[in-house]
Write a protein that holds these residues in place. Structure first.
Motif, PDB file in Angstrom:
ATOM      1  N   ALA A 141      18.762  60.217  21.269  1.00  0.00           N
ATOM      2  CA  ALA A 141      18.825  60.781  22.622  1.00  0.00           C
ATOM      3  C   ALA A 141      19.932  61.814  22.737  1.00  0.00           C
ATOM      4  O   ALA A 141      19.742  62.880  23.344  1.00  0.00           O
ATOM      5  CB  ALA A 141      19.023  59.653  23.635  1.00  0.00           C
ATOM      6  N   VAL A 142      21.100  61.536  22.150  1.00  0.00           N
ATOM      7  CA  VAL A 142      22.222  62.475  22.234  1.00  0.00           C
ATOM      8  C   VAL A 142      21.917  63.735  21.434  1.00  0.00           C
ATOM      9  O   VAL A 142      22.172  64.859  21.896  1.00  0.00           O
ATOM     10  CB  VAL A 142      23.512  61.803  21.738  1.00  0.00           C
ATOM     11  CG1 VAL A 142      24.651  62.812  21.671  1.00  0.00           C
ATOM     12  CG2 VAL A 142      23.906  60.661  22.660  1.00  0.00           C
ATOM     13  N   THR A 143      21.373  63.578  20.231  1.00  0.00           N
ATOM     14  CA  THR A 143      21.066  64.747  19.393  1.00  0.00           C
ATOM     15  C   THR A 143      19.985  65.615  20.029  1.00  0.00           C
ATOM     16  O   THR A 143      20.115  66.848  20.091  1.00  0.00           O
ATOM     17  CB  THR A 143      20.612  64.284  18.001  1.00  0.00           C
ATOM     18  OG1 THR A 143      21.648  63.501  17.404  1.00  0.00           O
ATOM     19  CG2 THR A 143      20.318  65.477  17.110  1.00  0.00           C
ATOM     20  N   ASN A 144      18.927  65.011  20.518  1.00  0.00           N
ATOM     21  CA  ASN A 144      17.885  65.781  21.191  1.00  0.00           C
ATOM     22  C   ASN A 144      18.414  66.448  22.455  1.00  0.00           C
ATOM     23  O   ASN A 144      18.006  67.568  22.797  1.00  0.00           O
ATOM     24  CB  ASN A 144      16.701  64.884  21.527  1.00  0.00           C
ATOM     25  CG  ASN A 144      15.871  64.528  20.301  1.00  0.00           C
ATOM     26  OD1 ASN A 144      16.128  65.005  19.202  1.00  0.00           O
ATOM     27  ND2 ASN A 144      14.877  63.687  20.491  1.00  0.00           N
ATOM     28  N   SER A 145      19.310  65.765  23.155  1.00  0.00           N
ATOM     29  CA  SER A 145      19.898  66.358  24.365  1.00  0.00           C
ATOM     30  C   SER A 145      20.712  67.599  24.023  1.00  0.00           C
ATOM     31  O   SER A 145      20.678  68.601  24.754  1.00  0.00           O
ATOM     32  CB  SER A 145      20.770  65.334  25.074  1.00  0.00           C
ATOM     33  OG  SER A 145      20.014  64.212  25.480  1.00  0.00           O
ATOM     34  N   PHE A 146      21.445  67.544  22.937  1.00  0.00           N
ATOM     35  CA  PHE A 146      22.234  68.713  22.534  1.00  0.00           C
ATOM     36  C   PHE A 146      21.329  69.882  22.153  1.00  0.00           C
ATOM     37  O   PHE A 146      21.614  71.044  22.480  1.00  0.00           O
ATOM     38  CB  PHE A 146      23.143  68.341  21.366  1.00  0.00           C
ATOM     39  CG  PHE A 146      23.908  69.501  20.803  1.00  0.00           C
ATOM     40  CD1 PHE A 146      24.890  70.139  21.543  1.00  0.00           C
ATOM     41  CD2 PHE A 146      23.626  69.978  19.530  1.00  0.00           C
ATOM     42  CE1 PHE A 146      25.589  71.223  21.025  1.00  0.00           C
ATOM     43  CE2 PHE A 146      24.324  71.048  19.002  1.00  0.00           C
ATOM     44  CZ  PHE A 146      25.308  71.675  19.751  1.00  0.00           C
ATOM     45  N   ILE A 147      20.230  69.587  21.466  1.00  0.00           N
ATOM     46  CA  ILE A 147      19.285  70.655  21.109  1.00  0.00           C
ATOM     47  C   ILE A 147      18.668  71.268  22.365  1.00  0.00           C
ATOM     48  O   ILE A 147      18.512  72.491  22.470  1.00  0.00           O
ATOM     49  CB  ILE A 147      18.205  70.100  20.168  1.00  0.00           C
ATOM     50  CG1 ILE A 147      18.836  69.668  18.842  1.00  0.00           C
ATOM     51  CG2 ILE A 147      17.110  71.132  19.920  1.00  0.00           C
ATOM     52  CD1 ILE A 147      17.881  68.968  17.903  1.00  0.00           C
ATOM     53  N   LEU A 148      18.328  70.422  23.340  1.00  0.00           N
ATOM     54  CA  LEU A 148      17.807  70.952  24.607  1.00  0.00           C
ATOM     55  C   LEU A 148      18.855  71.789  25.322  1.00  0.00           C
ATOM     56  O   LEU A 148      18.527  72.797  25.965  1.00  0.00           O
ATOM     57  CB  LEU A 148      17.362  69.789  25.497  1.00  0.00           C
ATOM     58  CG  LEU A 148      16.170  68.967  25.016  1.00  0.00           C
ATOM     59  CD1 LEU A 148      15.863  67.850  26.010  1.00  0.00           C
ATOM     60  CD2 LEU A 148      14.942  69.840  24.824  1.00  0.00           C
ATOM     61  N   HIS A 149      20.122  71.374  25.233  1.00  0.00           N
ATOM     62  CA  HIS A 149      21.201  72.156  25.841  1.00  0.00           C
ATOM     63  C   HIS A 149      21.264  73.556  25.236  1.00  0.00           C
ATOM     64  O   HIS A 149      21.395  74.556  25.964  1.00  0.00           O
ATOM     65  CB  HIS A 149      22.536  71.427  25.645  1.00  0.00           C
ATOM     66  CG  HIS A 149      23.744  72.287  25.849  1.00  0.00           C
ATOM     67  ND1 HIS A 149      24.133  72.728  27.101  1.00  0.00           N
ATOM     68  CD2 HIS A 149      24.646  72.794  24.966  1.00  0.00           C
ATOM     69  CE1 HIS A 149      25.233  73.473  26.986  1.00  0.00           C
ATOM     70  NE2 HIS A 149      25.555  73.531  25.714  1.00  0.00           N
ATOM     71  N   LYS A 150      21.141  73.663  23.939  1.00  0.00           N
ATOM     72  CA  LYS A 150      21.154  74.979  23.308  1.00  0.00           C
ATOM     73  C   LYS A 150      19.928  75.801  23.701  1.00  0.00           C
ATOM     74  O   LYS A 150      20.033  77.020  23.913  1.00  0.00           O
ATOM     75  CB  LYS A 150      21.219  74.818  21.788  1.00  0.00           C
ATOM     76  CG  LYS A 150      22.509  74.214  21.271  1.00  0.00           C
ATOM     77  CD  LYS A 150      22.696  74.457  19.781  1.00  0.00           C
ATOM     78  CE  LYS A 150      21.602  73.852  18.960  1.00  0.00           C
ATOM     79  NZ  LYS A 150      21.834  74.032  17.506  1.00  0.00           N
ATOM     80  N   GLU A 151      18.788  75.148  23.799  1.00  0.00           N
ATOM     81  CA  GLU A 151      17.575  75.866  24.208  1.00  0.00           C
ATOM     82  C   GLU A 151      17.706  76.404  25.633  1.00  0.00           C
ATOM     83  O   GLU A 151      17.320  77.542  25.921  1.00  0.00           O
ATOM     84  CB  GLU A 151      16.367  74.939  24.094  1.00  0.00           C
ATOM     85  CG  GLU A 151      16.021  74.505  22.673  1.00  0.00           C
ATOM     86  CD  GLU A 151      15.326  75.592  21.890  1.00  0.00           C
ATOM     87  OE1 GLU A 151      14.741  76.490  22.522  1.00  0.00           O
ATOM     88  OE2 GLU A 151      15.377  75.546  20.644  1.00  0.00           O
ATOM     89  N   LEU A 152      18.247  75.579  26.526  1.00  0.00           N
ATOM     90  CA  LEU A 152      18.403  76.014  27.917  1.00  0.00           C
ATOM     91  C   LEU A 152      19.425  77.138  28.036  1.00  0.00           C
ATOM     92  O   LEU A 152      19.254  78.066  28.840  1.00  0.00           O
ATOM     93  CB  LEU A 152      18.823  74.821  28.786  1.00  0.00           C
ATOM     94  CG  LEU A 152      17.766  73.720  28.959  1.00  0.00           C
ATOM     95  CD1 LEU A 152      18.355  72.532  29.715  1.00  0.00           C
ATOM     96  CD2 LEU A 152      16.551  74.255  29.688  1.00  0.00           C
TER      97      LEU A 152
END
Length: 505
Positions: A412-423
């Motif tokens: 969850a944390v790793t995917n959240s960070f990737i989404l943060h970069k995408e946003l």
């Protein structure tokens, strides 16, 4: 005089009588007539209490009956859920904080009087409370777990029952929040554990050799799209092999759509799988093993160790293209199978080569298109594993399902960070580093500002708030909440003049 006295007496007597009549008339005007006393029911204790002798609990239950108790329980549970939600967030925030700080043991975060004393965790949650949550944290229904344990040894037994509710939620969330781009990869992942469970696996080629094996579908940026825990031979096997069943279960056309390119290693690559995915509208590319069913076994136009560096050979079988390439690194023979790439489109790679005069220089070597694309897009799962291993919340535990729970937190944390970069890329903003993202996430979960420093320990002398000489009153008079632990205390700091329970220091 006698006559005067009589007249005075009569007039006085008449005056008094007249005054009584006036007073009665006034009373009748003020006080209304009270009707007859006719109650609706017989006054006193009402039936059914009067039928038989009742205990104190029976009498009290007339006021707090089952309906009232259920009403209180429902609202209390609802309020407890709200309070527990905040506490669980703090618990997860501390796990994230421990992943960043990375001390050897959990108890080390609450150590005192040592050079390695950490001041923050005690301000969020006491140590015993954190350990109590860790001990009682459960994912599935305990009653259903007991029923499932009775089926142990039978085909109806589910070895993932304790993880299944959260497993389904995590898979659905990973697929619904983010949709991958065109190039995705399938590979294995290991969760390190020494638990004595039937589905623990050994993989010699992995850095983590013993643990729980996952089959993972990941995007090239490291986002975990879908995953499946391997528990052994499945009763729903198709008979076409484990690798075929794994890839077809992870690559779902109803979710992905069509036109995707799937990259995999030689464990999964087979002509049967690649033809099946081609019919579904997916492209495939991967290394393959010699001697596998459907792989050409002809030795015509084959490569060997004496072949020149950069030599390329290929065989096309309808939609399948089998390519062999002699790499310059110790003359490694690379075998590739693809359904979407051409044999060679002009790509080269620099390799060191020794010249005639003994010098080493880099020279361009031809490289097949499939090899270049495979090296570019196959590392999605490896990238995800690398990110998951950085500042992981994994802690030693006696419960194997808690190990999987901790791995879900890392996903969850790793995917959240990737989404943060995408946003941030969408809004043209600069994204945070992974460490800064995790630190901010831990601060927000624990409910404290990231730039706020925890209160330092107060070494002043505590004194009682009340100065009464009566010892029985000194412990109760003047009690207020401690500024740190929020417990009621009769003590305060002599220098700071604030409430302070020295037991929480």
């Amino acid at each position: 005089s006698r006559g005067r006295s009589r007249s005075r007496g009569r007039s006085h007597s008449r005056g008094r009588i007249h005054g009584r009549e006036e007073s009665r008339k006034a009373d009748s005007d003020i006080v209304p007539n009270i009707p007859r006393f006719t109650p609706k029911r017989i006054p006193g204790v009402q039936p059914p209490l009067t039928f038989v002798k009742k205990s104190p609990l029976d009498i009290f239950s007339q006021y707090f009956d089952k309906g009232v108790i259920n009403f209180l329980c429902a609202n209390t549970n609802e309020n407890a859920v709200r309070n527990l939600e905040r506490e669980i967030k703090k618990y997860i925030g501390l796990l994230r904080y421990m992943g960043v700080m990375d001390l050897p043991k959990v108890r080390d975060f609450w150590r005192k009087k040592t050079l390695f004393h950490v001041t923050f965790p005690v301000t969020v949650m006491p140590r015993d409370r954190f350990l109590a949550i860790s001990c009682n944290l459960h994912i599935s229904d305990p009653m259903e777990d007991a029923e499932n344990d009775k089926k142990r040894g039978t085909e109806e037994y589910d070895c993932l029952h304790r993880e299944q509710p959260l497993l389904d939620i995590m898979r659905n969330r990973c697929m619904s929040i983010y949709h991958p781009r065109q190039h995705i990869s399938v590979d294995e992942r290991m969760i390190a554990t020494k638990a004595r469970i039937s589905f623990k696996q050994y993989m010699k080629a992995k850095p983590t050799k013993w643990g729980i094996k996952l089959f993972v579908l990941a995007d090239v940026n490291g986002y975990t799209i879908d995953f499946k825990i391997y528990t052994g031979k499945s009763k729903f096997a198709s008979g076409k092999g484990l690798s075929f069943d794994v890839v077809t279960s992870l690559v779902n056309r109803d979710y992905l759509g069509s036109g995707y390119v799937i990259y995999c290693d030689n464990f999964y690559t087979s002509p049967l799988l690649f033809r099946h995915l081609h019919q579904l509208g997916f492209g495939t590319c991967g290394t393959y093993r010699e001697g596998r069913v459907g792989v050409p076994s002809t030795k015509q136009n084959a490569l060997n160790k004496r072949s020149p560096r950069g030599s390329i050979r290929w065989i096309r079988n309808d939609v399948l293209l089998f390519v062999k390439w002699m790499d310059t690194r110790e003359f490694i023979l690379v075998t590739m199978c693809t359904t979407i790439h051409t044999v060679y489109s002009g790509e080269t790679v620099l390799r060191w080569q020794t010249t005639e005069d003994g010098r080493k220089e880099k020279v361009p070597v031809p490289r097949p298109t499939a090899v270049q694309q495979y090296n570019k897009y196959m590392g999605g799962v490896d990238t995800s594993d690398q990110m998951l291993g950085t500042n992981s919340v994994h802690r030693k535990t006696r419960k194997w399902y808690m190990t999987i729970f901790q791995h879900f937190l890392d996903i969850a944390v790793t995917n959240s960070f990737i989404l943060h970069k995408e946003l941030c890329a969408i809004h043209h903003d600069k994204h945070m580093t992974r460490q800064n993202f995790q630190e901010l996430l831990a601060a927000q979960l624990t409910g404290v500002p990231l730039d706020g420093s925890p209160r330092e320990r107060c070494d002043h002398l505590p004194v009682p708030v009340s100065n009464t000489q009566n010892l029985s009153e000194r412990a109760s008079m003047g009690r207020r909440r401690c500024i740190r632990c929020k417990r009621s205390t009769p003590w305060k700091c002599q220098e700071c003049d604030v409430m302070w329970d020295y037991a929480c220091s």
